[in-house]
Design an enzyme around this catalytic site. Structure first.
Site, short mmCIF file in Angstrom:
data_model
loop_
_atom_site.label_atom_id
_atom_site.label_comp_id
_atom_site.label_asym_id
_atom_site.label_seq_id
_atom_site.Cartn_x
_atom_site.Cartn_y
_atom_site.Cartn_z
N SER A 38 0.87 -1.18 0.00
CA SER A 38 0.00 0.00 0.00
C SER A 38 0.91 1.23 0.00
CB SER A 38 -0.88 -0.02 1.25
OG SER A 38 -1.88 0.97 1.16
N GLU A 39 0.77 2.10 -1.00
CA GLU A 39 1.80 3.14 -1.15
C GLU A 39 1.83 4.16 -0.03
OE1 GLU A 39 -0.60 2.42 -3.42
OE2 GLU A 39 -0.93 4.11 -4.78
#
Lengths: 215, 218, 215, 218
Positions: free
Chosen positions: B46-47
């Protein structure tokens, strides 16, 4: 995915001519068992990327004494007289890199960056052969990534997936090196089950780690 | 018959192998996680700063500081880890992601992608998309084959502002599975009941048709 | 050195035209009390450096609605319709930066680097006006540092010296921003005594922090 | 009379203000920590990865993973923090260090420093010295005024390989306290009992002598 393996599986990964990053700072935070495994396998013509050549008989110094190193990319060799002797005798190639630049060059490789501009070394012999870039009137050297075939990492704790926690000043170069090599091998003082580390205390995510041995 | 999301999700899911670290974009790409084969566990990145993205928590069990890159409450799986944005994108750019799955406004036969703005209309910003497409080892486009008005999205050359140049590896739509090669877009598989004529008619780029176009196994 | 201070002391530091970094990602990890303090002070013509403009009424979105922003350097504005409206009306200057590049540009400023080479954005409008450097056949953009007058940081825990621990995905841009501004102001959910945090769990060392309020 | 280490240590210590983050090099610079005024607490940075460096632990209480940049056992004070080498040097290069105190083989009137190698004789490597000198807000040289053979170390122009160009701010020796300016080296203070003639005779660079050269308060 349990990445805990045997010493023999690790030794099978070593071969002549490899470029190997080794964590640690004057042997603190150096995976001694993994270094011993390299010595045992007697692989030769290695290039090592590591902060220093430590001491005779300790840390990366053992590889100098055993004459397995063709080239060392380091910031400091002053604590190991044998490194200096081999360098003066032309038996080893030493590339001296300022310590902060060494950390950033390794980080670049791990982070997919093509280089960084640093003021360190401008006007010194470190700038030889490097591109100089002036920005806002300040001169910087363009320093380029350093990557490796293998990184040998020392952790205080690893879970079986490879999530790592380092202890005190044994952290040093280990986190950057764990990102910058094709194969990442960890020696952990303690191996714990997945889920027993808090996700905020993990300093190197297990997704970056390939193999773990108990050290 | 299976709907678009299911067809695309199932086919993309089969591109992964066990242990792959993958970033799934918002929308259809997210659905891929629902269709993984039983023997394949992938790890989601998840960035906004973690790996080990888990499912939406049951109502009432949301934690305000555990959200995905769209700001929605999620969970973290055992073995996951949090880190800062610099580390998050070091993982992305450094080649540590096996794949990224994103939607597209346009994709072309050179592997160019446009998915972040429509000048004068929609300029949300690129967020992490440009880094994902430049950094992931495989770039997979998961989308509806055509735009809502029926116009083709798979073009000879993108005309919207690009997200990245020559980075796309695969396109998966409800009509087929395509691979982008140096020669152009190769049609590898057709969705059940779809003909070569149909997919080509909805595609501006000329598809390269190998002798053995298989039927998608979904 | 006790850096815990009052909301008024913090408000006194704000003035028109400042460049302010604000931690957070879609308001997660954004110091809401500090943002409220900016709104309260009604300072104008601010440049903000932050991941996104969050939502109307939440996070950095509040500053958009209150029209205090002259320029925003961000990776994403899609969740706040008012940002788009102001941009289209020419009321605000938006510089869109890829998220990973934004993180690195802030890190550069904090780390004394003159820039980094990134492959992100090559061949897109992001490359406009930037130097392109080719290394080993791959093209990179030279991206330059972003610094600020003030950084507004959200921590889960702070000790009174300013050592910080972040919680879960609220970490995001906060650690880099805490290095890149002249004045670093922290809003902490919990304030603890010096010595109560383990020195390995600290994510931002207190030496980088100037002021702390309870948030 | 006070010895060199005490004179230099006391004078350097008075350059700090409370709360300064400082890196002290190995040798004489380390001794500075012993001479801080009572109302001045500085925080020591250790380039191997922490801030809050404390004293040597009592024998038997050493911890193998708590060492200084010379590899010697030390302690960490309450409020200290560990980090990796990238962070350690980000703090150094990023201007977060109020000062670095180092020894020198040579220093010259332009503020150039040579302290890391003697070609053909001693090549220990620069370690963190080049980053420290390029990055710290103030660079303070703490050393004996002349080499062991009596030859001057404060030169018109260094002839050994440089550590950095035009970065040195102050030189403190057992003879005096000097500031390096755009015009050259200004003699600010003389150690007790030292004359202008004596310090100049042991200095190759021509010292700039202001009207009021004070006596060092040590």
């Amino acid at each position: 995915m349990n990445k805990v393996t045997t010493r023999q599986e690790v030794i099978d990964k070593f071969s002549d001519g490899q470029t190997i990053m080794i964590g640690g700072f004057l042997a603190t935070g150096t995976p001694e068992s993994l270094v011993d495994a390299l010595v045992e396998k007697k692989v030769s013509d290695l290039t090592i990327i590591t902060n220093d050549t430590a001491f005779i008989g300790k840390g990366t110094g053992k590889l100098i004494v055993s004459k397995q190193i063709k080239k060392a990319i380091v910031s400091h060799i002053g604590t190991n007289a044998e490194t200096g002797r081999q360098m003066n005798a032309g038996e080893i190639d030493i590339e001296l890199v300022p310590q902060g630049t060494l950390a950033e060059r390794i980080r670049c490789a791990g982070a997919g960056l093509g280089g960084v501009l640093t003021p360190t070394g401008v006007g010194t012999i470190v700038e030889e052969g490097k591109e100089k870039i002036i920005r806002d009137g300040k001169t910087y050297l363009l320093e380029t990534p350093l990557s490796a075939d293998i990184a040998l990492i020392k952790a205080a704790k690893a879970d079986t997936f490879g999530n790592l926690v380092y202890f005190r000043s044994a952290r040093n170069f280990n986190p950057m090196m764990a990102m910058a090599a094709k194969l990442v091998i960890v020696e952990a003082e303690e191996i714990v089950e997945v889920g027993s580390l808090d996700p905020d205390e993990i300093m190197t995510p297990g997704v970056l780690v390939d193999m773990i041995i108990k050290g | 018959m299976a709907n678009t999301r299911e067809i695309v999700g199932k086919r993309v899911a089969r591109l992964f192998k066990n242990g792959d670290l993958v970033n799934l974009g918002i929308g259809m790409p997210t659905a891929v996680a629902n269709y993984l084969p039983e023997d394949v566990n992938i790890i989601l990145h998840s960035e906004n700063g973690f790996v080990g993205l888990g499912a939406t928590p049951p109502e009432g069990q949301e934690q305000k500081d555990i959200v995905n890159a769209g700001g929605q409450p999620v969970t973290i799986l055992p073995g996951g880890a949090f880190f800062d944005s610099a580390m998050s994108f070091a993982i992305i750019r450094g080649g540590h992601l096996a794949a990224t799955v994103l939607g597209a406004l346009q994709v072309d036969e050179r592997g160019n992608l446009a998915n972040w703005m429509v000048p004068g209309k929609m300029v949300p910003g690129m967020g992490g998309a440009m880094d994902l497409v430049a950094g992931a080892r495989k770039v997979i486009i998961a989308m509806e084959h055509t735009a809502k008005d029926g116009s083709p999205k798979i073009l000879k050359l993108c005309n919207l502002p690009l997200t990245a140049v020559q980075e796309v590896d695969y396109i998966v739509t409800e009509l087929g599975f395509m691979e982008i090669t140096a020669e152009g877009i190769v049609l590898k598989e057709l969705a059940p009941g779809v003909t070569i004529e149909e997919i080509q008619s909805k595609t501006e780029a000329t598809l390269i048709i190998p002798p053995n176009v298989e039927t998608m196994n979904i």
